[in-house]
Scaffold this active site. Structure first.
Site, PDB file in Angstrom:
ATOM      1  N   GLY A 482       0.839  -1.197   0.000  1.00 38.69           N
ATOM      2  CA  GLY A 482       0.000   0.000   0.000  1.00 38.69           C
ATOM      3  C   GLY A 482       0.871   1.242   0.000  1.00 38.69           C
ATOM      4  O   GLY A 482       1.994   1.234   0.499  1.00 38.69           O
ATOM      5  N   VAL A 489       3.330   0.979   2.871  1.00 41.62           N
ATOM      6  CA  VAL A 489       2.999  -0.131   3.756  1.00 41.62           C
ATOM      7  C   VAL A 489       3.605  -1.407   3.167  1.00 41.62           C
ATOM      8  O   VAL A 489       3.414  -1.699   1.987  1.00 41.62           O
ATOM      9  CB  VAL A 489       1.473  -0.297   3.904  1.00 41.62           C
ATOM     10  CG1 VAL A 489       1.173  -1.382   4.927  1.00 41.62           C
ATOM     11  CG2 VAL A 489       0.823   1.012   4.314  1.00 41.62           C
ATOM     12  N   ASP A 599     -11.782   9.387   8.346  1.00 48.67           N
ATOM     13  CA  ASP A 599     -11.382   9.004   7.003  1.00 48.67           C
ATOM     14  C   ASP A 599     -11.961   7.636   6.671  1.00 48.67           C
ATOM     15  O   ASP A 599     -11.246   6.731   6.254  1.00 48.67           O
ATOM     16  CB  ASP A 599      -9.854   9.022   6.888  1.00 48.67           C
ATOM     17  CG  ASP A 599      -9.385   9.134   5.449  1.00 48.67           C
ATOM     18  OD1 ASP A 599     -10.245   9.323   4.551  1.00 48.67           O
ATOM     19  OD2 ASP A 599      -8.171   9.021   5.211  1.00 48.67           O
TER      20      ASP A 599
END
Ligand SMILES: *[C@@H]1O[C@H](CO)[C@@H](O)[C@H](O)[C@H]1NC(C)=O
Ligand SMILES: *[C@@H]1O[C@H](CO)[C@@H](O)[C@H](O)[C@H]1NC(C)=O
Ligand SMILES: *[C@@H]1O[C@H](CO)[C@@H](O)[C@H](O)[C@H]1NC(C)=O
Ligand SMILES: *[C@@H]1O[C@H](CO)[C@@H](O)[C@H](O)[C@H]1NC(C)=O
Ligand SMILES: *[C@@H]1O[C@H](CO)[C@@H](O)[C@H](O)[C@H]1NC(C)=O
Ligand SMILES: *[C@@H]1O[C@H](CO)[C@@H](O)[C@H](O)[C@H]1NC(C)=O
Ligand SMILES: *[C@@H]1O[C@H](CO)[C@@H](O)[C@H](O)[C@H]1NC(C)=O
Ligand SMILES: *[C@@H]1O[C@H](CO)[C@@H](O)[C@H](O)[C@H]1NC(C)=O
Ligand SMILES: *[C@@H]1O[C@H](CO)[C@@H](O)[C@H](O)[C@H]1NC(C)=O
Ligand SMILES: *[C@@H]1O[C@H](CO)[C@@H](O)[C@H](O)[C@H]1NC(C)=O
Ligand SMILES: *[C@@H]1O[C@H](CO)[C@@H](O)[C@H](O)[C@H]1NC(C)=O
Length: 809
Positions: A482, A489, A599
């Protein structure tokens, strides 16, 4: 003909005169131009205008007053340097007094009264209390001037005789004062005879017999235009303090491009310094977002207001590119305003719009410009200037009853005091937090350079960098799962074969330290089956690394579209929604203060090997498999397409903002398409907009993910749609709580599974057993200060997180 020539030559004379003065741009020559520097024997110049001292005033102005008291001050506390001479003197009136002016041209005149109180002998001008009237209109009523900046009260009166009297009447046992006084002709074109009303539209209001008071004259672009730079010596104040939605605005300034054209709006209407600056919608915003730019003004209730909008398209490169709506309160002042059409396709040509608001009980007037749904062009909206002009009421008053004023100002003062205290409080907290962060950071760095054991954390949750390098094959790019604003990530495997996700912050990331801390604080305080668990962290050598449980199946998003993952069934989708709703519900209710995720989106809902959903990313990276193009780094936190419009505009953050975003996720789940898809025709780009439109028409089946065809039972679908729709309610108060959403989704699942569902209302929503009680990881103690550690943690949590409800709104 003779007259024409005369006018022309006079015009030319003044033009030359103006050119000679260079700085001056006065093209209008007022027939009457009485400027008085009250209480002073000497003239005072302001720009190229001369305010006459009393020794220079001739018989065209007569003052009749019981005592002549000229006051002066040596104080240099006057903030405006260019006109400060005016405010160093004042005339004091101890009894009813009047100025009588000779008027050479009938018609509208400005009467400007200048006030700046000071103390002279035993007169404290702040204590003066008086009324001012003219032509049977009450301009000021029991007025008191207590501001610490000069205040100019501007009135516009139609004078229809050769003498004009201004009457000043002190209240009983008080006195009156004036620092300066202007009676100046107004160009005929400036004030129309009648104005159309908009509430309701269709009628019009005759202005000929009304007295007017300018209550706000605002230059958009957040720039002051002072009288020296205005063709009619008007003062324009910046708009910044009236804007509610700072995130949405962009200020522009390019005065040179303004092109006044013959027959169009003139410089007298407003000067280039007004038309050449603007406030527009921030173009970094998602273009499909439907938003308004709104200014709020305090007004006296019970009066009609003439609102004049000044527009000049200083942003388009060619004509036909700009179309937007203009509103006052919730009325259309102009629907689909196409500036190039109203200015005959002349770019950067000024245009103004007058509308009249009838009396209302509200002491707030809001003005908005917003994207027009019909725009076939890049949506934007702008405003260059605004004037709000009060009309005298049927009794000839322009000022409110002082009693009602008193009670209102008390409320306001209380509010301001409250805000001030709040602000100070927040600043104190922030300051102490900053101090603590700095100290802590130093401290942890010292501590961390210790001997760390590979693979196993030395003390609970702190990992060594060496162990992390090893787990990620030295941050091997092939292990990246990610990428986001915060960094990358990686998938990692520790020596004990434990799989983890390792999020490594860019050392140059601006979001940096605060969000790193926030995430640690949040995740170490909130442990829940449906929240991604934090395993540990590493802050060695300025690294900011977080270690999470590994979520085998990746993001929900990657199972909905844009990847090769097999399509999820309706039941699987419902279960995933229910799981993530549980996680969010726990965040909102699991501790004394609600935590707001801020978020929520499909890329932040992760799935484990059994497709169990967990909410991830607490204000840190975008852990999706994609580089999230919809994320924009303005001050707004969150992702476009998911943002609660109420938060965006009012910046008021509540749990209901998460509920809104979750509603967007629900539609994404149902439709299997991105929330924003710019490749689609405009009306379809924004999923929520499109879905809402179709739902209203009862055609929502059209957008259901084709992979779900024939799987969904009608009852289940209806329940789901109803829930999603409620989440998207415009007003947060109308949205359900996460608990209610959860309950409804579970119901939708039952409707899908059972022939005849029966709901037991107590296993319902809250599922407290599922939410394990609050556990604090022992690790948090490790990097807190030894003494009073817990208290520090509490304040850290409070501060860091705009996540926490009720503190840092
Ligand atoms: C004040 O200004 C007026 C007009 O410009 C001028 O006629 C007069 O001489 C000035 N007075 C003094 C004292 O300078
Ligand atoms: C008084 O002075 C003004 C300028 O301030 C001038 O326009 C006017 O003609 C003068 N009137 C008389 C009667 O002198
Ligand atoms: C105020 O005016 C008086 C009389 O003209 C003068 O003597 C005094 O110096 C002035 N004071 C200030 C502070 O200007
Ligand atoms: C102005 O004041 C004088 C003296 O006080 C008075 O005679 C006159 O009527 C007043 N004028 C007006 C219009 O009030
Ligand atoms: C004048 O009055 C104002 C308002 O009441 C007060 O704040 C100020 O202290 C007073 N100044 C003096 C010198 O008395
Ligand atoms: C003011 O009102 C009085 C009485 O209604 C009227 O006689 C007078 O003409 C008015 N004055 C003006 C300047 O309108
Ligand atoms: C001023 O009032 C007169 C008479 O009431 C009217 O004829 C004229 O049009 C008015 N002028 C303006 C600019 O409103
Ligand atoms: C007037 O405006 C121009 C440009 O808009 C600016 O450069 C100048 O400083 C302004 N002058 C004053 C007195 O504000
Ligand atoms: C507008 O300008 C003022 C002063 O220049 C500044 O303090 C304020 O932050 C600005 N407002 C906005 C919304 O940027
Ligand atoms: C202003 O507009 C006129 C008419 O459209 C055009 O001829 C002229 O070139 C423009 N001037 C500037 C400075 O853009
Ligand atoms: C903009 O404001 C108007 C008037 O208040 C309102 O009707 C409209 O819904 C608003 N548009 C958006 C997108 O908020």
């Amino acid at each position: 003909m003779v007259i024409m020539c005369f006018l022309k030559s006079k015009f030319h004379f003044w033009l030359l005169f103006a050119l000679c003065l260079i700085k001056c741009s006065l093209e209008f020559d007022p027939d009457d131009n009485h400027l008085i520097n009250c209480g002073s024997p000497t003239n005072a110049s302001v720009g190229n205008r001369v305010f006459l001292g009393h020794s220079s005033v001739n018989s065209s102005i007569v003052l009749s007053t019981p005592h002549t008291i000229w006051a002066n001050t040596s104080s240099n506390s006057i903030p405006f340097s260019f006109s400060s001479d005016l405010y160093k003197t004042a005339q004091i009136f101890t009894g009813s007094s009047n100025y009588t002016f000779s008027v050479s041209k009938h018609g509208r005149h400005w009467v400007r009264l200048h006030f700046f109180p000071f103390v002279y002998q035993n007169y404290n001008l702040s204590h003066a209390h008086f009324s001012v009237s003219a032509l049977n209109f009450t301009l000021l009523r029991n007025f008191q001037s207590q501001e610490d900046i000069p205040v100019i009260k501007e009135f516009c009166l139609n004078i229809t005789s050769d003498k004009f009297a201004l009457i000043i009447t002190p209240s009983s046992k008080s006195f009156a004062f004036l620092n300066a006084l202007e009676v100046v002709s107004v160009p005929d074109e400036l004030i129309p005879d009648s104005v159309k009303t908009i509430d309701p539209p269709g009628s019009s209001e005759n202005l000929v017999h009304q007295a007017l008071e300018t209550v706000f004259r605002v230059n958009m672009g957040n720039v002051t235009v002072d009288p020296r730079n205005d063709t009619l010596s008007r003062q324009w104040i910046p708009d910044g303090s009236f804007l509610r939605s700072h995130n949405l605005v962009q200020f522009l300034s390019q005065p040179r491009t303004v092109n006044y054209t013959e027959g169009g709006t003139t410089k007298e209407i407003a000067p280039p310094s007004v038309y050449g600056t603007a406030s527009k919608l921030n173009s970094e915003l998602d273009p499909t977002l439907n938003v308004n730019l709104t200014w709020y003004f305090d007004v006296d209730p019970g009066f009609k207001y003439l609102v004049r909008f000044h527009f000049c398209d200083i942003i388009s490169k060619s004509s036909g590119q700009l179309m937007f709506n203009v509103y006052i309160n919730s009325w259309y002042a102009y629907k689909h305003l196409d500036l190039s059409r109203v200015t005959s396709n002349k770019l950067a040509s000024p245009y103004y719009l007058d509308v009249l608001m009838r009396e209302s009980h509200s002491n707030m007037l809001s003005v908005s410009v917003g994207t027009s749904s019909d725009a076939s062009v890049y949506p934007n909206a702008l405003l260059n200037g605004l004037e709000i002009i009060k009309l005298s009421n049927s009794r000839g008053f322009l000022d409110v009853d002082p009693e009602s004023l008193k009670s209102r100002s008390k409320v306001k003062a209380g509010l301001i005091a409250g805000i001030a205290v709040g602000v100070v409080f927040v600043i104190l907290i922030l300051a102490s937090a900053f101090f603590l962060v700095v100290r802590r950071r130093k401290r942890t760095q010292c501590d961390v350079y210790g001997n760390k054991v590979d693979g196993t954390p030395e003390s609970g949750y702190q990992f060594s960098l060496a162990a992390i390098r090893k787990a990620t094959d030295n941050f091997n790019e092939s292990l990246v799962i990610g990428v986001g604003g915060f960094g990358k990530v990686y998938k990692g495997v520790f020596e004990d074969n434990r799989e983890v996700a390792i999020k490594r912050g860019n050392s140059d990331s601006q979001q940096g330290l605060n969000e790193f801390r926030t995430e640690i604080e949040m995740l170490s305080h909130f442990r829940h089956r449906h929240l991604v668990a934090l395993i540990g962290y590493c802050d060695e050598q300025n690294e900011m690394i977080l270690i999470y449980e590994y979520m085998e199946k990746g993001t929900l998003k990657s199972h909905l579209y844009g990847s090769d993952n097999p399509s999820l069934s309706w039941k699987q989708r419902l279960e995933i929604c229910i799981g993530s709703a549980r996680g969010l519900h726990y965040l909102h209710t699991g501790s004394a203060k609600a935590v707001i995720h801020r978020d929520v989106k499909s890329a932040n809902i992760l799935l484990d090997e059994n497709l169990m959903a967990k909410v991830a990313d607490f204000g840190l990276s975008k852990a999706g498999p994609d580089i999230d193009k919809t994320h924009v780094t303005t001050a707004v936190k969150g992702s476009f397409g998911y943002l609660d419009p109420e938060y965006l505009i009012r910046q008021q953050l509540t749990e209901k903002s998460d509920v809104y975003s979750f509603g967007v996720v629900l539609f994404e789940v149902l439709c299997g398409r991105p929330v924003i898809d710019p490749s689609l025709p405009r009306e379809m780009v924004n999923l929520v907009e499109w879905a809402t439109k179709l739902q209203k028409k009862g055609e929502v089946e059209k957008i259901i993910d084709p992979n779900l065809a024939d799987q969904i039972k009608v009852e289940s679908l209806n329940k789901f749609l109803e829930t999603a729709e409620k989440c998207l309610a415009e007003c947060g108060l109308d949205r359900p709580t996460m608990g209610e959403v959860l309950w409804n989704l579970e119901y939708a699942l039952q409707l899908q599974e059972d022939e005849a569902p029966s709901i037991e209302s107590d296993d319902v929503s809250l599922q407290i057993d599922d939410a394990r009680p609050l556990q604090t990881l022992p690790s948090t103690r490790q990097y807190s200060l030894e003494s009073a550690g817990d208290i520090v943690d509490i304040s850290m949590n409070t501060v860091f997180s705009q996540m926490r409800n009720g503190n840092l709104k």
